[in-house]
Scaffold this active site. Structure first.
Site, mmCIF file in Angstrom:
data_model
loop_
_atom_site.group_PDB
_atom_site.id
_atom_site.type_symbol
_atom_site.label_atom_id
_atom_site.label_comp_id
_atom_site.label_asym_id
_atom_site.label_seq_id
_atom_site.Cartn_x
_atom_site.Cartn_y
_atom_site.Cartn_z
ATOM 1 C CG HIS A 57 61.620 23.185 -7.449
ATOM 2 N ND1 HIS A 57 61.860 22.241 -6.037
ATOM 3 C CD2 HIS A 57 60.351 22.257 -7.898
ATOM 4 C CE1 HIS A 57 60.750 22.390 -5.774
ATOM 5 N NE2 HIS A 57 59.178 22.202 -6.624
ATOM 6 C CE LYS A 98 58.956 25.635 -3.781
ATOM 7 N NZ LYS A 98 57.964 24.765 -5.422
ATOM 8 C CB SER A 127 58.273 19.082 -7.213
ATOM 9 O OG SER A 127 56.874 18.831 -7.530
HETATM 10 C C1 LIG Z 1 56.631 24.648 -4.506
HETATM 11 C C2 LIG Z 1 55.942 24.610 -6.263
HETATM 12 C C3 LIG Z 1 55.218 26.068 -6.871
HETATM 13 C C4 LIG Z 1 54.173 26.748 -5.550
HETATM 14 O O1 LIG Z 1 54.939 28.024 -5.523
HETATM 15 P P1 LIG Z 1 54.606 28.472 -4.101
HETATM 16 O O2 LIG Z 1 55.496 30.068 -4.542
HETATM 17 O O3 LIG Z 1 55.575 28.082 -3.051
HETATM 18 O O4 LIG Z 1 53.232 28.581 -3.773
HETATM 19 C C5 LIG Z 1 54.265 25.748 -7.832
HETATM 20 N N1 LIG Z 1 54.857 24.594 -8.782
HETATM 21 C C6 LIG Z 1 55.996 24.067 -8.479
HETATM 22 C C7 LIG Z 1 56.711 22.882 -9.469
HETATM 23 C C8 LIG Z 1 56.385 23.776 -7.476
HETATM 24 O O5 LIG Z 1 57.328 22.800 -6.613
#
Ligand SMILES: *Cc1c(COP(=O)(O)O)cnc(C)c1O
Length: 392
Positions: free
Chosen positions: A207, A238, A179
């Protein structure tokens, strides 16, 4: 609470204090945001496909509201499991070509819940040092032994697997795309190691879901590894532009999680109208292929321009483009200057990233045009020289 003030003063002194700032969306333009009086090109969002402003998603949410109401009123195991869940989960399993899927409230809760449900005392979790905080927290909650391996270092992972070979259960867990660095995990090697040592493999596609694969299924599918990944996790917050998360795998896994994943059991189900938005987003991820293609072209343009200008942008090919600055204060000032020049690009500091690696984490969206990105690159280069991030 005097101690808090003292600790906060220390944080502020090290340019490590964080604060909340209002961000106002720009209707119809997912790639922009307004902060203060300024309209900014948003290079700090995870809305990779630009779906957060998609009219079909907004309409689906709006239409479902009168029938579904505002909140679900209970957890899924009580009376919060509205009918759109089963349709969505069938569609998710078909999309990922897996037996079954389970929707969670968000990615953080999915990771915490799954890891806690799958391993416990006497087990070991092998986790990349740069994995997301929600994975780390899931491991801590599980009480299993936390075996951290150096980032993408398969030799180190092998040593740890060997050392813990007698543990009851073994789980390897990794981000597919990291990330804060935007690089990929070596998924093929991870599959080989998990087979060799009789471990299970969990991959977090937060991602990479929506971006890679024929129909946006993610990196595992792009590499043809779908069936080798025991626990496949991704988010709707995302690329999907909405909110929520999913886990895909065998029917047995999903049955187990329904019985054991505490964040699913002890927390209220998602607002039902969001499910309508997610279902529409899942269709759009598969049908509006141009978003993925445009994003891939933007990644190439943005990375190669910054790299040609002398920035070190890491090893990835994802929409996450880190420019490592090192010093916390300089990263903050660089970010402020970018904002004064029309670009939202937040400084990411420890403990989100290792000490001494404060950075600007640029992230791209399919909503950005080539001209907008080219303009942004010239601003970044000009300020990079000014702030000594670029040496020439
Ligand atoms: C953003 C993220 C999460 C958490 O996801 P949310 O739906 O925003 O709680 C989990 N794992 C990774 C690698 C992330 O970047």
């Amino acid at each position: 609470m005097k101690w808090m003030e003292d600790e906060l003063a220390l944080l502020a002194g090290a340019s490590l204090e964080r604060s909340l700032r209002d961000t106002v969306p720009v209707p119809g333009r997912a790639g922009y945001a307004v902060r203060g009086e300024r309209r900014l090109l948003n290079l700090s969002s995870n809305d990779y496909l630009g779906l957060s402003q998609h009219p079909a998603i907004l309409e689906a949410i709006r239409q479902s509201l009168p029938a579904e109401g505002g909140g679900a009123g209970a957890s899924r195991l009580v009376t919060g499991n509205r009918s759109p869940y089963s349709r969505l989960e069938e569609a998710l399993a078909a999309w990922q070509n897996r037996e079954a899927a389970l929707v969670f409230a968000n990615g953080y809760m999915a990771n915490c819940g799954v890891i806690q449900a799958v391993v416990g005392r006497g087990d070991a979790v092998f986790s990349d040092r740069l994995n997301h905080a929600s994975i780390v927290d899931g491991i801590v909650l599980s009480r299993a032994e936390h075996a951290r391996y150096r980032h993408n270092d398969m030799e180190h992972l092998r040593q740890l697997l060997h050392k813990h070979r007698d543990k009851r259960r073994k789980l390897i867990v990794t981000d597919a795309v990291f990330s804060m660095d935007g690089d990929r995990a070596p998924l093929r090697e991870l599959v080989e190691l998990k087979r060799e040592y009789g471990a299970n493999l969990m991959v977090d596609e937060a991602h990479s879901g929506g971006i890679y694969g024929e129909r946006g299924e993610g990196l595992c599918s792009e590499l043809g590894l779908g069936d080798e990944v025991d626990i496949h996790m991704g988010t709707f917050s995302k690329s999907f532009g909405v909110y929520g998360a999913y886990v895909c795998g065998s029917r047995t896994l999903i049955r187990w999680l329904v019985n054991k994943a505490r964040p699913l059991i002890y927390s209220t189900a998602l607002p039902p109208s969001i499910l309508a938005g997610i279902s529409t987003a899942l269709e759009l991820v598969q049908t509006e292929r141009w978003r993925r293609d445009k994003l891939v072209a933007s990644c190439l343009l943005f990375r190669s321009s910054l790299s040609a200008a002398g920035f070190h942008v890491g090893h990835g090919d994802s929409p996450i483009v880190p420019v490592i600055i090192g010093d916390n204060d300089r990263a903050l000032r660089f970010s402020e200057a970018l904002e004064e020049n029309g670009i939202a690009a937040v400084a990411i500091r420890p403990p989100t990233v290792p000490d001494g690696t404060a950075r600007i984490r640029f992230s791209l969206s399919a909503d950005h045009s080539e001209a907008e990105l080219t303009d942004a690159v010239s601003v970044i280069c000009r300020l990079g020289l000014e702030f000594g991030v670029l040496n020439r």
